[in-house]
Scaffold this motif. Structure first.
Motif, PDB file in Angstrom:
ATOM      1  N   ILE A 172      25.580 -17.918 -18.448  1.00 33.89           N
ATOM      2  CA  ILE A 172      26.884 -18.499 -18.111  1.00 33.89           C
ATOM      3  C   ILE A 172      27.878 -18.151 -19.209  1.00 33.89           C
ATOM      4  N   ASP A 173      29.066 -17.705 -18.801  1.00 33.50           N
ATOM      5  CA  ASP A 173      30.196 -17.556 -19.725  1.00 33.50           C
ATOM      6  C   ASP A 173      31.225 -18.607 -19.314  1.00 33.50           C
ATOM      7  N   MET A 174      31.221 -19.741 -20.030  1.00 30.11           N
ATOM      8  CA  MET A 174      32.041 -20.890 -19.650  1.00 30.11           C
ATOM      9  C   MET A 174      33.414 -20.792 -20.320  1.00 30.11           C
ATOM     10  N   GLY A 175      34.466 -20.862 -19.501  1.00 28.97           N
ATOM     11  CA  GLY A 175      35.806 -20.656 -20.026  1.00 28.97           C
ATOM     12  C   GLY A 175      35.997 -19.193 -20.377  1.00 28.97           C
ATOM     13  N   CYS A 176      35.626 -18.319 -19.468  1.00 27.39           N
ATOM     14  CA  CYS A 176      35.522 -16.888 -19.756  1.00 27.39           C
ATOM     15  C   CYS A 176      36.870 -16.197 -19.890  1.00 27.39           C
ATOM     16  N   ALA A 177      37.967 -16.818 -19.408  1.00 29.81           N
ATOM     17  CA  ALA A 177      39.282 -16.174 -19.367  1.00 29.81           C
ATOM     18  C   ALA A 177      39.152 -14.858 -18.592  1.00 29.81           C
ATOM     19  N   TYR A 178      39.523 -13.747 -19.227  1.00 30.98           N
ATOM     20  CA  TYR A 178      39.453 -12.456 -18.532  1.00 30.98           C
ATOM     21  C   TYR A 178      38.091 -11.791 -18.655  1.00 30.98           C
ATOM     22  N   GLY A 179      37.146 -12.469 -19.312  1.00 32.55           N
ATOM     23  CA  GLY A 179      35.759 -12.053 -19.251  1.00 32.55           C
ATOM     24  C   GLY A 179      35.338 -10.952 -20.189  1.00 32.55           C
ATOM     25  N   ILE A 180      35.876 -10.947 -21.404  1.00 37.09           N
ATOM     26  CA  ILE A 180      35.477  -9.895 -22.344  1.00 37.09           C
ATOM     27  C   ILE A 180      33.986  -9.958 -22.663  1.00 37.09           C
ATOM     28  N   ALA A 181      33.433 -11.164 -22.824  1.00 36.15           N
ATOM     29  CA  ALA A 181      31.992 -11.292 -23.073  1.00 36.15           C
ATOM     30  C   ALA A 181      31.195 -11.046 -21.796  1.00 36.15           C
ATOM     31  N   THR A 182      31.708 -11.512 -20.681  1.00 31.48           N
ATOM     32  CA  THR A 182      31.042 -11.289 -19.397  1.00 31.48           C
ATOM     33  C   THR A 182      30.839  -9.801 -19.140  1.00 31.48           C
ATOM     34  N   LEU A 183      31.866  -9.010 -19.361  1.00 34.96           N
ATOM     35  CA  LEU A 183      31.779  -7.574 -19.110  1.00 34.96           C
ATOM     36  C   LEU A 183      30.735  -6.913 -19.998  1.00 34.96           C
ATOM     37  N   ALA A 184      30.627  -7.377 -21.243  1.00 30.62           N
ATOM     38  CA  ALA A 184      29.629  -6.813 -22.150  1.00 30.62           C
ATOM     39  C   ALA A 184      28.210  -7.093 -21.650  1.00 30.62           C
TER      40      ALA A 184
ATOM     41  N   ASP B 226      35.773 -20.358 -15.066  1.00 31.92           N
ATOM     42  CA  ASP B 226      37.075 -20.550 -15.698  1.00 31.92           C
ATOM     43  C   ASP B 226      37.917 -21.503 -14.863  1.00 31.92           C
ATOM     44  N   LEU B 227      38.864 -22.168 -15.544  1.00 30.32           N
ATOM     45  CA  LEU B 227      39.787 -23.071 -14.867  1.00 30.32           C
ATOM     46  C   LEU B 227      40.770 -22.324 -13.981  1.00 30.32           C
ATOM     47  N   GLU B 228      41.137 -21.112 -14.389  1.00 29.59           N
ATOM     48  CA  GLU B 228      42.185 -20.357 -13.716  1.00 29.59           C
ATOM     49  C   GLU B 228      41.589 -19.323 -12.756  1.00 29.59           C
ATOM     50  N   GLN B 229      41.862 -19.506 -11.465  1.00 27.37           N
ATOM     51  CA  GLN B 229      41.322 -18.602 -10.449  1.00 27.37           C
ATOM     52  C   GLN B 229      41.819 -17.179 -10.653  1.00 27.37           C
ATOM     53  N   GLU B 230      43.050 -17.016 -11.104  1.00 29.61           N
ATOM     54  CA  GLU B 230      43.598 -15.675 -11.285  1.00 29.61           C
ATOM     55  C   GLU B 230      42.867 -14.916 -12.390  1.00 29.61           C
ATOM     56  N   HIS B 231      42.405 -15.645 -13.435  1.00 27.71           N
ATOM     57  CA  HIS B 231      41.598 -14.977 -14.463  1.00 27.71           C
ATOM     58  C   HIS B 231      40.347 -14.371 -13.832  1.00 27.71           C
ATOM     59  N   LEU B 232      39.708 -15.126 -12.965  1.00 27.79           N
ATOM     60  CA  LEU B 232      38.483 -14.648 -12.332  1.00 27.79           C
ATOM     61  C   LEU B 232      38.763 -13.480 -11.400  1.00 27.79           C
ATOM     62  N   ALA B 233      39.913 -13.517 -10.712  1.00 25.35           N
ATOM     63  CA  ALA B 233      40.277 -12.412  -9.831  1.00 25.35           C
ATOM     64  C   ALA B 233      40.489 -11.128 -10.633  1.00 25.35           C
ATOM     65  N   ILE B 234      41.139 -11.257 -11.791  1.00 30.73           N
ATOM     66  CA  ILE B 234      41.364 -10.094 -12.650  1.00 30.73           C
ATOM     67  C   ILE B 234      40.040  -9.572 -13.188  1.00 30.73           C
ATOM     68  N   LEU B 235      39.151 -10.484 -13.590  1.00 34.10           N
ATOM     69  CA  LEU B 235      37.827 -10.075 -14.063  1.00 34.10           C
ATOM     70  C   LEU B 235      37.093  -9.282 -12.993  1.00 34.10           C
TER      71      LEU B 235
ATOM     72  N   GLN C   8      35.120 -21.209 -10.210  1.00 32.75           N
ATOM     73  CA  GLN C   8      36.378 -21.782 -10.708  1.00 32.75           C
ATOM     74  C   GLN C   8      36.241 -23.289 -10.810  1.00 32.75           C
ATOM     75  N   GLY C   9      36.775 -23.863 -11.903  1.00 29.46           N
ATOM     76  CA  GLY C   9      36.750 -25.310 -12.026  1.00 29.46           C
ATOM     77  C   GLY C   9      37.042 -25.754 -13.438  1.00 29.46           C
ATOM     78  N   TYR C  10      37.096 -27.077 -13.614  1.00 28.64           N
ATOM     79  CA  TYR C  10      37.365 -27.680 -14.921  1.00 28.64           C
ATOM     80  C   TYR C  10      36.045 -28.127 -15.524  1.00 28.64           C
ATOM     81  N   PHE C  11      35.744 -27.565 -16.677  1.00 34.64           N
ATOM     82  CA  PHE C  11      34.527 -27.916 -17.397  1.00 34.64           C
ATOM     83  C   PHE C  11      34.757 -29.223 -18.162  1.00 34.64           C
ATOM     84  N   PRO C  12      33.843 -30.206 -18.057  1.00 35.86           N
ATOM     85  CA  PRO C  12      32.517 -30.144 -17.450  1.00 35.86           C
ATOM     86  C   PRO C  12      32.419 -30.673 -16.018  1.00 35.86           C
ATOM     87  N   TYR C  13      33.493 -31.219 -15.480  1.00 36.53           N
ATOM     88  CA  TYR C  13      33.381 -32.001 -14.244  1.00 36.53           C
ATOM     89  C   TYR C  13      33.042 -31.176 -13.008  1.00 36.53           C
TER      90      TYR C  13
END
Length: 248
Positions: free
Chosen positions: A40-52, A64-73, A89-94
């Motif tokens: 899991i990459d929690m709060g990944c933003a644009y996913g620099i670690a995810t891509l690695a 990530d909280l922001e759906q658009e970040h995930l779309a860009i990733l 997509q969602g607010y961590f931890p809820y």
């Protein structure tokens, strides 16, 4: 203020994504190579670690909280690696619920300082439950030692009074604890309405209460250019990194 070579602004007033890996993020990526379960990459933003991690063809859940970040990733993920990518997509931890003991590692870089003490407690418990035995939680967070803050005396006062999380700064007190000569230089889309800073002692105590053992804990500064170091640098203690393990 924001230099594209160093950071990438978020789309939801949650600061920036740093374009360099901390030691903790490097450890997450290194350990991902031998992961036996999902990551899991929690709060990944644009996913620099995810891509690695995807480059190693390991299955990773980017959250990530922001759906658009995930779309860009997703757009920036090579097509042949998309089968290894899952987006949530969602607010961590809820908003996140994974089965117990199904995750090899959770990466959470520069996320906890947006959570209240109550949310941090729930977040640590949730991650502990998700991890397999011997799985690790890879954390980076802001500290009260950053040059732009004048919060350390208040932090120490609250800690002496026995508060579990003495580093919470809300909107009403934000300007009080940011150096005035630097406050006017901070863009509105970077200054949050709440922030939470930690010392190693405070966060390791919280992790141990959740059941973790501490593998590594250290302070560090991000290698920013001078104009950003005035805000986020801390003479080697602007941020902290912790790797915590779930025991067998």
């Amino acid at each position: 203020m924001v230099d594209d070579e160093w950071v990438r602004s978020s789309l939801n007033q949650k600061g920036v994504m740093v374009k360099q890996f901390s030691n903790v993020s490097q450890a997450f990526i290194r350990d991902a190579a031998s992961a036996t379960h999902d990551l899991i990459d929690m709060g990944c933003a644009y996913g620099i670690a995810t891509l690695a991690v995807l480059e190693m063809k390991k299955h990773i859940i980017a959250c990530d909280l922001e759906q658009e970040h995930l779309a860009i990733l997703k757009q920036e993920t090579p097509e042949d690696l998309l089968p290894y990518l899952e987006l949530r997509q969602g607010y961590f931890p809820y908003d996140f619920d994974f089965e117990k003991s199904t995750i090899s590692g959770v990466h959470c870089s520069y996320v906890l300082h947006f959570l209240t003490g109550e949310e941090v407690t729930l977040a640590l418990k949730s991650v502990y439950d998700w991890l397999v035995p011997e799985g690790c939680f890879y954390l980076s967070a802001a500290t009260p030692y950053q040059k732009s803050l004048t919060f350390i005396d208040e932090f120490n006062r609250c800690e002496v009074q026995g508060e579990d999380f003495p580093g919470q700064i809300n909107l009403k007190t934000m300007s009080q604890f940011i150096r005035q000569e630097r406050l006017h230089c901070i863009p509105e889309n970077v200054l949050p309405d709440f922030t939470h800073v930690f010392t190693i002692e405070i966060l390791t105590k919280a992790l141990k209460r959740a059941g973790f053992t501490i593998e590594n804990a250290h302070y560090f500064d991000i290698n920013f250019p001078e104009q950003l170091d005035h805000f986020f640098g801390g003479n080697g203690r602007g941020f902290l990194g912790i790797i915590a393990r779930k025991p067998c």
